[in-house]
Design an enzyme around this catalytic site. Structure first.
Site, mmCIF file in Angstrom:
data_model
loop_
_atom_site.group_PDB
_atom_site.id
_atom_site.type_symbol
_atom_site.label_atom_id
_atom_site.label_comp_id
_atom_site.label_asym_id
_atom_site.label_seq_id
_atom_site.Cartn_x
_atom_site.Cartn_y
_atom_site.Cartn_z
ATOM 1 N N ASP A 37 47.414 49.035 14.126
ATOM 2 C CA ASP A 37 48.842 48.717 14.243
ATOM 3 C C ASP A 37 49.257 48.563 15.708
ATOM 4 O O ASP A 37 50.407 48.776 16.067
ATOM 5 C CB ASP A 37 49.700 49.772 13.523
ATOM 6 C CG ASP A 37 49.450 51.171 14.066
ATOM 7 O OD1 ASP A 37 48.540 51.330 14.912
ATOM 8 O OD2 ASP A 37 50.166 52.094 13.646
ATOM 9 N N HIS A 241 32.266 30.991 32.924
ATOM 10 C CA HIS A 241 33.357 31.888 32.509
ATOM 11 C C HIS A 241 32.789 33.208 32.005
ATOM 12 O O HIS A 241 33.153 33.699 30.933
ATOM 13 C CB HIS A 241 34.255 31.211 31.464
ATOM 14 C CG HIS A 241 35.187 30.196 32.061
ATOM 15 N ND1 HIS A 241 35.976 29.362 31.316
ATOM 16 C CD2 HIS A 241 35.476 29.883 33.353
ATOM 17 C CE1 HIS A 241 36.697 28.574 32.118
ATOM 18 N NE2 HIS A 241 36.406 28.876 33.367
ATOM 19 N N ASP A 258 35.641 35.462 40.368
ATOM 20 C CA ASP A 258 36.702 34.481 40.118
ATOM 21 C C ASP A 258 37.829 35.268 39.472
ATOM 22 O O ASP A 258 37.738 35.667 38.307
ATOM 23 C CB ASP A 258 36.154 33.387 39.181
ATOM 24 C CG ASP A 258 37.192 32.302 38.895
ATOM 25 O OD1 ASP A 258 38.405 32.520 39.135
ATOM 26 O OD2 ASP A 258 36.793 31.227 38.405
ATOM 27 N N ASP A 269 44.437 31.856 41.343
ATOM 28 C CA ASP A 269 43.088 31.614 40.812
ATOM 29 C C ASP A 269 42.140 31.409 41.998
ATOM 30 O O ASP A 269 42.124 30.337 42.601
ATOM 31 C CB ASP A 269 43.151 30.363 39.910
ATOM 32 C CG ASP A 269 41.816 30.036 39.263
ATOM 33 O OD1 ASP A 269 40.869 30.831 39.389
ATOM 34 O OD2 ASP A 269 41.737 28.971 38.619
ATOM 35 N N HIS A 348 31.168 20.960 36.484
ATOM 36 C CA HIS A 348 32.602 20.972 36.151
ATOM 37 C C HIS A 348 33.391 20.111 37.125
ATOM 38 O O HIS A 348 32.835 19.558 38.082
ATOM 39 C CB HIS A 348 33.142 22.400 36.066
ATOM 40 C CG HIS A 348 32.923 23.226 37.306
ATOM 41 N ND1 HIS A 348 33.708 23.093 38.438
ATOM 42 C CD2 HIS A 348 32.020 24.198 37.588
ATOM 43 C CE1 HIS A 348 33.295 23.959 39.352
ATOM 44 N NE2 HIS A 348 32.264 24.636 38.874
ATOM 45 N N HIS A 352 42.134 22.112 38.830
ATOM 46 C CA HIS A 352 43.167 21.925 37.793
ATOM 47 C C HIS A 352 44.520 22.286 38.375
ATOM 48 O O HIS A 352 44.611 22.958 39.409
ATOM 49 C CB HIS A 352 42.841 22.822 36.586
ATOM 50 C CG HIS A 352 42.521 24.247 36.976
ATOM 51 N ND1 HIS A 352 43.493 25.191 37.204
ATOM 52 C CD2 HIS A 352 41.337 24.864 37.252
ATOM 53 C CE1 HIS A 352 42.917 26.334 37.556
ATOM 54 N NE2 HIS A 352 41.604 26.162 37.615
ATOM 55 N N HIS A 359 45.358 27.241 33.839
ATOM 56 C CA HIS A 359 45.070 25.803 33.704
ATOM 57 C C HIS A 359 46.407 25.187 33.332
ATOM 58 O O HIS A 359 46.740 25.050 32.162
ATOM 59 C CB HIS A 359 43.999 25.553 32.633
ATOM 60 C CG HIS A 359 42.665 26.124 33.015
ATOM 61 N ND1 HIS A 359 41.666 26.356 32.121
ATOM 62 C CD2 HIS A 359 42.166 26.508 34.228
ATOM 63 C CE1 HIS A 359 40.601 26.855 32.749
ATOM 64 N NE2 HIS A 359 40.896 26.961 34.029
ATOM 65 N N GLU A 382 37.666 23.806 43.561
ATOM 66 C CA GLU A 382 36.663 24.826 43.235
ATOM 67 C C GLU A 382 35.275 24.272 42.932
ATOM 68 O O GLU A 382 34.787 24.382 41.813
ATOM 69 C CB GLU A 382 37.157 25.661 42.056
ATOM 70 C CG GLU A 382 37.663 24.852 40.854
ATOM 71 C CD GLU A 382 38.124 25.764 39.712
ATOM 72 O OE1 GLU A 382 37.312 26.593 39.285
ATOM 73 O OE2 GLU A 382 39.273 25.633 39.264
ATOM 74 N N TYR A 386 25.180 25.999 40.720
ATOM 75 C CA TYR A 386 24.706 27.099 39.874
ATOM 76 C C TYR A 386 23.241 26.858 39.527
ATOM 77 O O TYR A 386 22.906 25.856 38.891
ATOM 78 C CB TYR A 386 25.541 27.169 38.589
ATOM 79 C CG TYR A 386 27.035 27.110 38.866
ATOM 80 C CD1 TYR A 386 27.754 28.277 39.154
ATOM 81 C CD2 TYR A 386 27.720 25.889 38.879
ATOM 82 C CE1 TYR A 386 29.119 28.223 39.440
ATOM 83 C CE2 TYR A 386 29.082 25.831 39.163
ATOM 84 C CZ TYR A 386 29.765 26.984 39.441
ATOM 85 O OH TYR A 386 31.109 26.932 39.721
ATOM 86 N N ARG A 404 30.449 29.559 43.802
ATOM 87 C CA ARG A 404 31.680 28.775 43.651
ATOM 88 C C ARG A 404 32.661 29.290 44.703
ATOM 89 O O ARG A 404 32.702 30.485 44.994
ATOM 90 C CB ARG A 404 32.264 28.928 42.238
ATOM 91 C CG ARG A 404 33.578 28.160 42.040
ATOM 92 C CD ARG A 404 33.955 27.956 40.565
ATOM 93 N NE ARG A 404 34.257 29.179 39.851
ATOM 94 C CZ ARG A 404 33.508 29.713 38.902
ATOM 95 N NH1 ARG A 404 32.374 29.143 38.561
ATOM 96 N NH2 ARG A 404 33.869 30.834 38.301
ATOM 97 N N GLU A 406 36.783 28.807 45.540
ATOM 98 C CA GLU A 406 38.004 28.256 44.938
ATOM 99 C C GLU A 406 39.249 28.730 45.676
ATOM 100 O O GLU A 406 39.421 29.924 45.919
ATOM 101 C CB GLU A 406 38.091 28.706 43.471
ATOM 102 C CG GLU A 406 39.381 28.297 42.779
ATOM 103 C CD GLU A 406 39.394 28.641 41.292
ATOM 104 O OE1 GLU A 406 38.740 29.630 40.899
ATOM 105 O OE2 GLU A 406 40.086 27.931 40.548
HETATM 106 N N1 GLY Z 1 39.401 30.893 36.561
HETATM 107 C C1 GLY Z 1 39.151 29.779 35.757
HETATM 108 C C2 GLY Z 1 39.038 28.566 36.550
HETATM 109 O O1 GLY Z 1 38.754 28.634 37.729
HETATM 110 O O2 GLY Z 1 39.267 27.495 36.070
HETATM 111 MN MN MN Z 2 40.305 27.479 38.602
HETATM 112 MN MN MN Z 3 38.947 30.389 38.902
#
Ligand code: GLY
Ligand code: MN
Ligand code: MN
Length: 434
Positions: A37, A241, A258, A269, A348, A352, A359, A382, A386, A404, A406
Site C-alpha cells: 500500500d 544506462h 552519469d 544531466d 548513440h 538531447h 530527455h 555527450e 565504449y 562518456r 556530458e
Molecule cells: N542520463 C541519460 C542520458 O544522458 O541521456
Molecule cells: Mn544525456
Molecule cells: Mn546523462
C-alpha cells in the site's frame, strides 16, 4: 522559483495558440503503487506542471479561451482534514484559486458531471489521447453526452488536436526564470560529481558513490535525481544506462558516472569518467583524449542557426579518426564514417534537449528538416567510446574502457554557455581533484 505571473502568461500563450473555438485539457500525473500500500514519490506530469505549477495528484486543468465564467478551471482534491493528517496539506478549491490562479475550482468528484458543459460549444479539444486510458474514457463519455443533446441545440466538439505539440514547442525555449533554475540544478550536480570523484578509491562499491551523489543533491535541496544515477566501473562503464550500481570498484578500472539532480522539477544531466585509482592508464588516457576532443568540438558548433546534426557530424569524425590512429579501426576515414564503422564503439546520438524532463520535449525535426538552434534552448552534448570485453577484434588491453563526457549547454544569442562548465574534465584537472 517560477512565479505565479509566469504560469498565467504560459496559459495565456497556450490559449492564444489554440484560439477561441478550442479547449485544452490536461490531467495531472497519477500516484503509482510501488508495493503493497505504498506509492512511489509523486512527480507531477511535466506539461501539467509547466502550465499550472500545481504539484498535487488527482487534478485536471481545463483551459477555455474567452469562456464567460473564466478561462482556467482546475479540478482538484478538496480539503479533507482526515486525509491531510496522513498525506499532507492540500490546496483545496480555495487554494487553487488564490495560490494557483484558477478562475474556478471544483472537487475532482464533480469532473464527470461538469465536463460536458465545459466542452459544449467548442470545436477542437486539445488533448493527448492514448496516454491515460481512464481519462480518455471520461472525456469521450462527456462528448457523447453532448452529442445526445444536439437536437436541443447543443454543439459537440468536432476534432481532437494533440496538445503535446503546442505545449512542447513552448517548453523548448526556456525563460530566464527556467534558466536560473537549470543553472542551479547544474551547479548542484557539479558539486555532487566532485564529491563522488573525491570519495572514489579502489575497493569501495559503486553504490557508495551513488550515495555521495545523492547526499550532495539532497543537502542542496534537490530531493531526487532527474533519472536513476549511473555509476559504472570497469565493464559496467560500457553499459549505456547501467543502473544496478552494486559492484566493487577495482584498481585500474575506469568509473563512469552519469548523474544529475532534479531541482524544482528541472533536470541536469552530467557524465564524467575517471580512473578508480586517480591516475589514467595510457589506454584510458588515449580513449579519454579522443572523447574529450570530440566533445569540445561538438560544443563549439552550438550557436543560433546551426542545425542539430553538425554536433554529431564533427564528433563522429573526430572519434573515427581517433580510433583509426589507435588502430582500433582500419581503413579510410570517409568510408568508415559512411559505413558507420564507429557505431560499435559510439552507438548513440550527440545529445538531447534538457528541461523539465531529462530527455526533454520538442521536435528535433520540423517539416522533415533538422531543427536549428535558437537562444533559450538547452541541450546536452555527450559523446562516448565504449569498448566492452566482448567486442570482437579488439586487443585485451582496451577492454572494459567506457568513456562518456556530458555537459549541459544553453544556446545564447551570441553562441552558447556551458552550464556545467565548473566540473573539471581535463585529465590533469581530474587527477588533481582526485
Ligand atoms: N542520463 C541519460 C542520458 O544522458 O541521456
Ligand atoms: Mn544525456
Ligand atoms: Mn546523462
Amino acid at each position: 522559483m517560477i512565479n505565479k505571473a509566469e504560469y498565467t502568461k504560459r496559459r495565456k500563450q497556450l490559449m492564444q495558440k489554440i484560439g477561441s473555438h478550442g479547449v485544452a485539457i490536461l490531467p495531472s500525473a497519477s500516484l503509482a503503487c510501488r508495493n503493497g500500500d505504498y506509492n512511489y514519490p509523486f512527480r507531477q506530469n511535466s506539461d501539467f506542471y509547466y502550465l499550472t505549477g500545481f504539484e498535487e495528484p488527482e487534478a485536471v486543468a481545463v483551459l477555455i479561451p474567452k469562456h464567460k465564467n473564466g478561462e482556467f478551471i482546475l479540478f482538484n482534491r478538496p480539503k479533507n482534514r482526515d486525509e491531510e493528517i496522513w498525506e499532507g496539506v492540500r490546496a483545496g478549491q480555495e487554494g487553487a484559486r488564490k495560490e494557483f490562479g484558477a478562475n474556478l475550482s471544483y472537487p475532482m468528484t464533480e469532473l464527470e458531471k461538469r465536463l460536458p458543459e465545459l466542452l459544449e460549444g467548442r470545436n477542437e479539444i486539445h488533448y493527448t489521447l492514448g496516454l491515460n486510458g481512464a481519462f480518455d474514457k471520461i472525456l469521450l463519455d462527456a462528448i457523447n453526452k453532448i452529442r445526445g443533446k444536439i437536437r436541443a441545440g447543443l454543439h459537440s466538439p468536432i476534432s481532437f488536436i494533440d496538445i503535446t505539440e503546442t505545449v512542447h514547442e513552448m517548453r523548448l525555449i526556456k525563460s530566464p526564470a527556467e534558466i536560473a533554475i537549470m543553472r542551479r540544478a547544474a551547479n548542484i550536480s557539479v558539486d555532487a560529481h566532485i564529491r563522488a570523484m573525491q570519495a572514489c578509491k579502489p575497493g569501495i562499491n559503486e553504490f557508495q558513490l551513488d550515495a555521495e551523489l545523492q547526499y550532495e543533491f539532497q543537502t542542496q535541496g534537490a530531493r531526487f535525481p532527474a533519472y536513476t544515477s549511473i555509476v559504472g566501473s570497469g565493464g559496467n562503464s560500457c553499459i549505456l544506462h547501467y543502473v544496478n550500481n552494486n559492484q566493487i570498484i577495482r584498481n585500474g578500472e575506469v568509473v563512469l558516472i552519469d548523474a544529475g539532480c532534479e531541482y524544482q522539477n528541472y533536470a541536469s544531466d552530467i557524465t564524467r569518467t575517471f580512473p578508480a585509482n586517480g591516475k589514467f592508464s595510457p589506454e584510458q588516457r588515449a580513449i579519454y583524449d579522443i572523447v574529450l576532443k570530440a566533445q569540445k568540438a561538438g560544443i563549439k558548433k552550438i550557436r543560433p542557426g546551426a542545425p542539430w546534426p553538425v554536433v554529431q557530424e564533427i564528433m563522429v569524425k573526430i572519434i573515427t579518426q581517433g580510433l583509426l590512429d589507435l588502430g582500433l579501426l582500419k581503413g579510410n576515414l570517409r568510408n568508415l564514417i559512411e559505413n558507420k564503422a564507429y557505431f560499435k564503439f559510439y552507438m548513440h546520438k550527440s545529445g538531447h534537449w534538457l528541461g523539465l524532463d531529462v530527455h526533454d520535449v520538442g521536435r528535433y525535426k520540423v517539416n522533415h528538416k533538422w531543427r536549428t538552434f535558437q537562444p533559450g534552448m538547452v541541450l546536452t552534448v555527450e559523446p562516448g567510446i565504449y569498448i566492452s570485453s566482448d567486442l570482437p577484434g579488439v586487443p585485451k588491453r582496451w577492454h572494459n574502457i567506457g568513456v562518456r563526457i556530458e555537459d549541459d549547454i544553453l544556446v545564447t544569442t551570441k553562441g552558447h554557455e556551458i552550464l556545467t562548465e565548473m566540473l573539471p574534465k581535463e585529465i590533469d584537472d581530474i587527477e588533481a581533484l582526485m
